[in-house]
Design an enzyme around this catalytic site. Structure first.
Site: not given
Length: 394
Positions: A100, A102, A131, A255, A274
């Site tokens: 995926q 972001h 993140e 990642h 995804r």
């Protein structure tokens, strides 16, 4: 007088890739139905908002913040974000999560606006999602693109004829743009081509090829047979974080988390695009648009903390959150200028505010600390370790 500390009641996400035992073993979380327990969410995101107790009533953290945003969040945080800007999770992966990426802030705002009321699971909010992941157990992950020549060498070793035209084009253009075209070709293989490539991958493994990647590839092939995502270790870095290791993932970084238990801290978002290892929707054009096709060196992946002896602070290049690990403290004064979430990983921790009010926390328990608390004292037993998540107003 408002309380200085609020125990959090946090929901559990029962995603199929979750572990049935990890949260129970580590933190005593009951699992009577033996469901896959994938994530515990701590924060104020609408998709998984924590609750706190106020006057004997259970109130969502969103509602509590709305009643007095400046006092709870801190004036600058309330002005800049309008809500708790970070989300904390415990993630327990038995099988791999999807490959995926972001989106960044602008991409998230545009994608969420364009999606509107359409049913989909690409954009769930208008926020970015940088993140940090901090390993509780050995934690296997794939993160960031390998150097392009290394990727070429891996696919030459694979020697899948269906990929040779695209690989030749990539070899002639070892740039981010060249890799993007190769990646898209890989993702767009038809079913017969995909089956042939994966058969060739298995033959390589049987003949001793990719020995340094075999653990990762074998796990992916076991759990996602027939998915083109099992080739990801050939172009993504494969990393095993030991307990206490951490890494940061910028928006746009492809990642996948593969196995293990970790703490995740991120901007308050649930946006995921995804590329494989999933039965969910794959929106390849949108994923490609949001992915940064740059090679990374493996040495760039792990974070090096600033260590004071009792606190390890992991610097991150975003304003949404800060992250520290605290242990071996006796009467440590902690100043509070914006909202914090503390999560105890081991042992026993006691917090005491300036008026002498105390709260004791055990492994797996978490607490929300509003900005109005001002300061508190933190005391731990010899086994205690906790993570502190928040942001600085300065």
């Amino acid at each position: 007088m408002k309380p200085s500390f609020y125990r959090l009641r946090n929901g559990i996400k029962n995603y199929a890739w979750g572990s049935r035992t990890a949260l129970n073993t580590l933190f005593g979380v009951p699992n009577l139905d033996e469901q896959p327990q994938a994530e515990i969410w701590m924060g104020a995101h609408p998709a998984g908002c924590s609750e706190i107790e106020i006057g004997g009533d259970s109130v969502s953290l969103v509602e509590a913040i709305a009643q007095s945003p400046e006092a709870i969040l801190g004036a600058r945080t309330a002005e800049k974000f309008g809500q708790l800007p970070f989300l904390v999770k415990i993630l327990a992966a038995e099988t791999a999560l999807s490959i995926q990426v972001h989106p960044d802030k602008r991409q998230a705002e545009d994608g969420y606006a364009k999606q509107g009321d359409c049913i989909g699971d690409d954009y769930n909010d208008a926020n970015h999602k940088p993140e940090l992941v901090y390993a509780i157990t050995p934690f296997m992950a794939m993160n960031g693109f390998r150097p392009f020549q290394e990727t070429v060498n891996h696919f030459l070793r694979l020697n899948a004829q269906e990929l040779m035209p695209a690989l030749a084009e990539f070899r002639g253009n070892l740039t981010g743009e060249g890799f993007k075209h190769f990646f898209v070709s890989l993702m767009q293989l038809n079913p017969c081509e995909k089956e042939s490539v994966l058969t060739q991958l298995q033959a390589c493994l049987d003949n001793g090829g990719f020995a340094h990647l075999q653990t990762f590839i074998s796990l992916l092939m076991r759990d996602y047979p027939g998915d083109i995502g099992v080739l990801a270790p050939l172009f993504l870095h494969c990393v095993t974080l030991e307990p206490g290791d951490a890494m940061f993932l910028r928006a746009g970084t492809l990642h996948a988390y593969v196995h293990g238990t970790a703490v995740e801290v991120m901007a308050s978002s649930d946006n995921v695009l995804r590329a494989g290892l999933t039965p969910k929707n794959i929106n390849l054009p949108e994923l490609v648009k949001c992915t940064v096709f740059s090679e990374l060196q493996e040495s760039e992946l792990r974070l090096s903390p600033d260590d004071t002896g009792t606190e390890r602070h992991y610097p991150v290049p975003v304003e949404d959150f800060r992250f520290s690990v605290i242990e071996h403290c006796q009467q440590k004064r902690v100043d509070v200028d914006s909202a914090q979430i503390l999560l105890v990983l081991n042992g026993i921790t006691t917090l005491r505010d300036i008026d002498g009010n105390e709260i004791t926390l055990y492994a797996g328990q978490s607490v929300f600390i509003p900005a109005l608390t001002g300061a508190y004292l933190l005391t731990q037993n010899e086994r205690s370790c906790l993570v502190q998540c928040g942001r600085s107003e300065t």
